[in-house]
Design a protein around this motif. Structure first.
Motif: not given
Length: 276
Positions: A30, A58, A61, A83, A86, A190
């Motif tokens: 990130t 995200v 990305h 991730h 997600e 998250p």
């Protein structure tokens, strides 16, 4: 289509695109895409055109694979990772590792942005991961095992390759960079952690906390692919001085540390690639 067939299709797609000439690969975390600016780009392939690859959701990305030269050394860069938070499966998250191995990659560098649990360290520091604690709720190797690919019970005695860590230490010394070394703990996310959870993680022995990296490291070890990981510490997670998180500030700290991280990776990859 089987998992193996999808790997074969991805491999065929990428070899036809001329993406099979590098021995080193890096997964960019990130806010850590500055390395791409240092690469003399030869070819870019979007994840959306590679069988089995999923597009990240995200911000920062991008979802593309880049082949290029870094100071004259061929490298594959994965600009974007998936991730668990997600909604992707662990197989989705780690699928690119199987393809990288089949492409002939000999070493993998992984970067991430993480929270700092060590009160002696500062935001913006770079930590080389020496070990990890896996608190993710799923394992990428769960299910039937293909013994032709890897062992049923992969050994995690030394998940982060000693030769790659030595190359990182040497590179840090060469650029006069203070390199932290510690334990990374992976959580689901998250949401960020509570004060009590930060205390628990620190008491468990973790120096940094994040939501990625460990699935890729597990599969890299399963595949016999040497791996090293670097964390940019973007926020303080000391429960005694906790403050509300500012996502813009986190991204700004990651961006500020990118220069050091890029220099570190350039030096390490150049040093170890000389032996190819």
């Amino acid at each position: 289509m089987s998992f193996k067939d999808t790997i074969d299709q991805a491999f065929s797609t990428l070899t036809r695109a001329g993406m099979g000439s590098a021995k080193s690969a890096v997964i960019l975390g990130t806010g850590l895409g500055q390395l791409l600016e240092e690469i003399e780009i030869i070819k870019i392939v979007e994840y959306s055109s590679i069988p089995g690859f999923k597009m990240p959701t995200v911000v920062s990305h991008e979802g593309k694979m880049v082949l290029g030269n870094l100071d004259g050394h061929p490298i594959l860069a994965l600009d974007g990772r998936l991730h668990y938070y997600e909604g992707f499966s662990m197989k989705d998250i780690t699928f690119p590792l199987y393809v990288l191995k089949k492409l002939g990659i000999k070493r993998l560098f992984v970067s991430n942005a993480a929270g700092n649990l060590n009160p002696a360290w500062n935001k913006g520091d770079i930590m080389m991961v020496e070990d990890h604690i896996n608190l993710l709720p799923e394992n990428p190797l769960r299910g039937e095992n293909d013994h032709d690919v890897g062992p049923r019970w992969p050994d995690m005695f030394e998940p982060y390759d000693s030769d790659l860590r030595a190359a990182i230490r040497q590179a840090a010394s060469g650029i006069d960079l203070t390199l932290r070394k510690g334990v990374y703990v992976a959580v689901q996310g998250p949401n960020l952690e509570t004060r009590a959870e930060y205390s628990m993680l620190r008491n468990m022995g973790a120096d940094a906390v994040g939501m990625s990296t460990v699935p890729e490291v597990i599969v890299a070890n399963y595949l016999g692919l040497p791996v090293c990981a670097l964390s940019v510490l973007t926020d303080d997670c000391d429960p005694t001085r906790l403050a509300p998180v500012n996502i813009k500030e986190i991204m700004a700290i990651a961006a500020k540390a990118e220069g050091d991280l890029t220099s570190l990776l350039k030096q390490a990859i150049a040093g170890i690639s000389r032996h190819d």
